[in-house]
Design a protein around this motif. Sequence first.
Motif, PDB file in Angstrom:
ATOM      1  N   MET A 186      42.882  59.041  34.879  1.00 46.74           N
ATOM      2  CA  MET A 186      41.780  58.696  35.765  1.00 46.74           C
ATOM      3  C   MET A 186      42.224  57.608  36.732  1.00 46.74           C
ATOM      4  O   MET A 186      42.869  56.666  36.330  1.00 46.74           O
ATOM      5  N   ASN A 187      41.844  57.770  37.967  1.00 49.62           N
ATOM      6  CA  ASN A 187      42.211  56.819  39.000  1.00 49.62           C
ATOM      7  C   ASN A 187      41.177  55.699  39.062  1.00 49.62           C
ATOM      8  O   ASN A 187      40.018  55.933  39.384  1.00 49.62           O
ATOM      9  N   VAL A 188      41.601  54.511  38.752  1.00 48.16           N
ATOM     10  CA  VAL A 188      40.695  53.363  38.772  1.00 48.16           C
ATOM     11  C   VAL A 188      40.849  52.644  40.112  1.00 48.16           C
ATOM     12  O   VAL A 188      41.952  52.478  40.610  1.00 48.16           O
ATOM     13  N   ILE A 189      39.717  52.253  40.684  1.00 47.69           N
ATOM     14  CA  ILE A 189      39.681  51.512  41.944  1.00 47.69           C
ATOM     15  C   ILE A 189      39.078  50.141  41.650  1.00 47.69           C
ATOM     16  O   ILE A 189      38.048  50.039  40.970  1.00 47.69           O
ATOM     17  N   ILE A 190      39.693  49.101  42.183  1.00 50.42           N
ATOM     18  CA  ILE A 190      39.142  47.745  42.072  1.00 50.42           C
ATOM     19  C   ILE A 190      38.856  47.268  43.480  1.00 50.42           C
ATOM     20  O   ILE A 190      39.726  47.277  44.341  1.00 50.42           O
ATOM     21  N   GLY A 200      34.652  44.671  41.519  1.00 52.07           N
ATOM     22  CA  GLY A 200      34.082  45.795  40.799  1.00 52.07           C
ATOM     23  C   GLY A 200      35.184  46.757  40.409  1.00 52.07           C
ATOM     24  O   GLY A 200      36.136  46.956  41.162  1.00 52.07           O
ATOM     25  N   VAL A 201      35.044  47.360  39.237  1.00 52.60           N
ATOM     26  CA  VAL A 201      36.006  48.340  38.748  1.00 52.60           C
ATOM     27  C   VAL A 201      35.295  49.691  38.720  1.00 52.60           C
ATOM     28  O   VAL A 201      34.209  49.808  38.144  1.00 52.60           O
ATOM     29  N   TYR A 202      35.917  50.705  39.336  1.00 52.88           N
ATOM     30  CA  TYR A 202      35.252  51.997  39.518  1.00 52.88           C
ATOM     31  C   TYR A 202      36.163  53.159  39.136  1.00 52.88           C
ATOM     32  O   TYR A 202      37.366  53.127  39.381  1.00 52.88           O
ATOM     33  N   GLY A 235      33.278  48.224  35.372  1.00 46.56           N
ATOM     34  CA  GLY A 235      33.653  46.855  35.051  1.00 46.56           C
ATOM     35  C   GLY A 235      33.344  45.902  36.185  1.00 46.56           C
ATOM     36  O   GLY A 235      32.960  46.322  37.286  1.00 46.56           O
ATOM     37  N   PHE A 236      33.529  44.613  35.893  1.00 48.45           N
ATOM     38  CA  PHE A 236      33.137  43.576  36.844  1.00 48.45           C
ATOM     39  C   PHE A 236      33.835  42.276  36.480  1.00 48.45           C
ATOM     40  O   PHE A 236      34.161  42.017  35.315  1.00 48.45           O
ATOM     41  N   ALA A 237      34.035  41.439  37.465  1.00 46.53           N
ATOM     42  CA  ALA A 237      34.453  40.048  37.279  1.00 46.53           C
ATOM     43  C   ALA A 237      34.085  39.294  38.546  1.00 46.53           C
ATOM     44  O   ALA A 237      33.910  39.886  39.610  1.00 46.53           O
ATOM     45  N   ARG A 238      33.968  37.988  38.410  1.00 50.69           N
ATOM     46  CA  ARG A 238      33.738  37.167  39.594  1.00 50.69           C
ATOM     47  C   ARG A 238      34.535  35.890  39.475  1.00 50.69           C
ATOM     48  O   ARG A 238      34.846  35.423  38.369  1.00 50.69           O
ATOM     49  N   VAL A 239      34.889  35.339  40.635  1.00 50.13           N
ATOM     50  CA  VAL A 239      35.648  34.096  40.688  1.00 50.13           C
ATOM     51  C   VAL A 239      34.854  33.107  41.533  1.00 50.13           C
ATOM     52  O   VAL A 239      34.545  33.381  42.696  1.00 50.13           O
TER      53      VAL A 239
END
Length: 133
Positions: free
Chosen positions: A1-5, A46-48, A55-59
Amino acid sequence: MNVIISTEKSKLDIDFIHQFLTTAYWAKGRTKQEVITSIEHCLTFGVYINDNQIGFARVLTDYTVFGYLMDVFIAENHRGKGYSKKLIEAIMEHPDLQKVNRWMLATSDAHGLYKQFGFDALSNPDMIMAKWI
């Protein structure tokens, strides 16, 4: 699966993020408006997969000296596939964060992941203070 961030805030699924965070040990009970406000004031990731957010993260950062990595997660049904490692890698390699030389985060269960990227326990915890309200 191709993950996009992506750092594109318009792609974020706020309901998905809020649903996860409101039950996470570090954000239990966080309101949807609090999630929205925190996203507005941070660099977000965002992780898609196939345009579905997993998924998710923030800085929280000044883009020069300090970065605080927060709210990092991959949906449970997508864990164990290396997506969290790809997410942290994307954050650490983001062009706008290359001058940041002081990073912090808090975790109770993902030390192994973060150690791969140079994070470690505080060498001098007496220098760090916190205020909890």
